[in-house]
Design an enzyme around this catalytic site. Sequence first.
Site, PDB file in Angstrom:
ATOM      1  N   ASP A   4       0.861  -1.175   0.000  1.00  0.00           N
ATOM      2  CA  ASP A   4       0.000   0.000   0.000  1.00  0.00           C
ATOM      3  C   ASP A   4       0.904   1.233   0.000  1.00  0.00           C
ATOM      4  OD1 ASP A   4      -2.420   1.627   0.507  1.00  0.00           O
ATOM      5  OD2 ASP A   4      -1.516   1.898   2.489  1.00  0.00           O
ATOM      6  N   ASP A   6      -0.210   5.210   0.830  1.00  0.00           N
ATOM      7  CA  ASP A   6      -0.477   6.229   1.848  1.00  0.00           C
ATOM      8  C   ASP A   6      -0.528   5.617   3.243  1.00  0.00           C
ATOM      9  OD1 ASP A   6      -0.976   8.676   0.181  1.00  0.00           O
ATOM     10  OD2 ASP A   6      -2.514   7.377  -0.667  1.00  0.00           O
TER      11      ASP A   6
END
Length: 222
Positions: A4, A6
């Site tokens: 991932d 953010d």
Amino acid sequence: MLFDMDGTLIDSEKLWDVALAELAVHYGGRLSDEARLAMVGSDMATTMRLLHDDIGQPERDPQVGAAWLTHRVAALFAAGVQWRPGAADLLRAVRAAGLPTALVTSTERALVEVALHTLGRANFDVVVCGDEVTATKPDPAPYLSAAAALGVPARRCLAVEDSPAGVASARAAGAAVLVVPADVSFAVAADVRVVDSLVGITVADLAAVFSGAWAVPRAEVG
């Protein structure tokens, strides 16, 4: 490896905090902490719906808000995005080990392209963005798309995540999951491993997490 973006690799959630708060003020409102936390890991459409509902203006055009937010966040990203602790070292180690690697994010391509100046485009064999999949996290589509693009089944992948939506997406796709806490507290399932940060995490540790051989602490993230 499926990462991932953010809150996991880069500390960009604080920049989103700034832009979302400014947008709420621009509309004459104030974004609540509860609504902001609910946005973590979500796509732009969900974020706009949550913001408009939170400030009591559900009639606002989500596309207008999304365009304003994208422009502001792009400027904040361009000014500099900080790595999450240990993330850069781990990513370098993963690449040095020759592991196929994907970036899997709910953020739209325009902003991801800016963030890649920090992350390094060469660090990823595949980049899956929120506006390029049929459904976004918590749907499994992003992780299934990334695994397919890497040429492996998702069950052969380990995802590194920080949000409930991301964890749900990766688990639904069949990937093993390592969670590194950021700004959201949430309960995790028995098959999800949690670490306080990525500092000191090695490729051997990742292999142990994938195989279930590493009993890292679990409970509540955050």
